[in-house]
Enzyme design. Structure first.
Site, PDB file in Angstrom:
ATOM      1  N   ASP A   1      -9.197   0.416   7.752  1.00  0.00           N
ATOM      2  CA  ASP A   1      -9.257   1.850   7.455  1.00  0.00           C
ATOM      3  C   ASP A   1     -10.144   2.570   8.471  1.00  0.00           C
ATOM      4  O   ASP A   1      -9.805   3.660   8.940  1.00  0.00           O
ATOM      5  CB  ASP A   1      -9.790   2.107   6.042  1.00  0.00           C
ATOM      6  CG  ASP A   1      -8.860   1.613   4.949  1.00  0.00           C
ATOM      7  OD1 ASP A   1      -7.644   1.505   5.199  1.00  0.00           O
ATOM      8  OD2 ASP A   1      -9.353   1.333   3.840  1.00  0.00           O
TER       9      ASP A   1
ATOM     10  N   GLU B   1       0.847  -1.191   0.000  1.00  0.00           N
ATOM     11  CA  GLU B   1       0.000   0.000   0.000  1.00  0.00           C
ATOM     12  C   GLU B   1       0.881   1.240   0.000  1.00  0.00           C
ATOM     13  O   GLU B   1       1.903   1.296   0.681  1.00  0.00           O
ATOM     14  CB  GLU B   1      -0.917   0.035   1.233  1.00  0.00           C
ATOM     15  CG  GLU B   1      -2.074  -0.921   1.135  1.00  0.00           C
ATOM     16  CD  GLU B   1      -3.184  -0.635   2.138  1.00  0.00           C
ATOM     17  OE1 GLU B   1      -3.125   0.358   2.887  1.00  0.00           O
ATOM     18  OE2 GLU B   1      -4.145  -1.438   2.159  1.00  0.00           O
TER      19      GLU B   1
END
Length: 144
Positions: free
Chosen positions: A102, A35
């Protein structure tokens, strides 16, 4: 989970110039399969600077910005008399929809999150407002 922002709180679209959009996407592609993460800054609603950050987790499913990179970016943002307008990260192998991680690791409540999905043949870039238990999509556009 809600996917739609309440009508009364829908903000003006975040405006991202093509060069900053391209830089953000290129950064996400460059660090894949890990990521990517970074900041976009400016004077609302217009992005005027791109700040890529190193993901010290080096993970395909999580990110943690290098503290030194983050300090340098925040100093540059303050020096420019602008503010953080969005935090971005990539999902190399999943959709551009906030994950449970998240939501759980949302430390900047009011700052929009941009997720760049690299899954499939077509890039997907989406912007979100996150809360601990839900999220809502926010508008964005390429700046004229």
């Amino acid at each position: 989970m809600s996917h739609d922002p309440p009508a009364a709180t829908t903000p003006a679209p975040l405006l991202i110039p093509e060069n900053h959009l391209r830089a953000m996407i290129d950064h996400c592609k460059a660090v894949a399969p890990h990521e990517a993460c970074g900041l976009l800054s400016g004077v609302a609603p217009l992005i005027s600077a791109f700040h890529p950050l190193n993901n010290i987790k080096a993970s395909e499913t999580r990110y943690l910005a290098d503290p030194a990179d983050l300090i340098r970016a925040v100093e540059a943002i303050r020096l420019a008399k602008t503010e953080i307008l969005a935090i971005y990260h990539s999902h190399p192998r999943s959709p551009a929809i906030p994950s449970k991680v998240d939501l759980a690791e949302n430390y900047y409540d009011d700052v929009p999150r941009i997720i760049v999905s690299l899954m499939g043949d077509t890039l997907d870039v989406r912007t979100w407002r996150l809360w601990p238990d839900r999220y809502a999509e926010l508008p964005w556009a390429v700046a004229p």
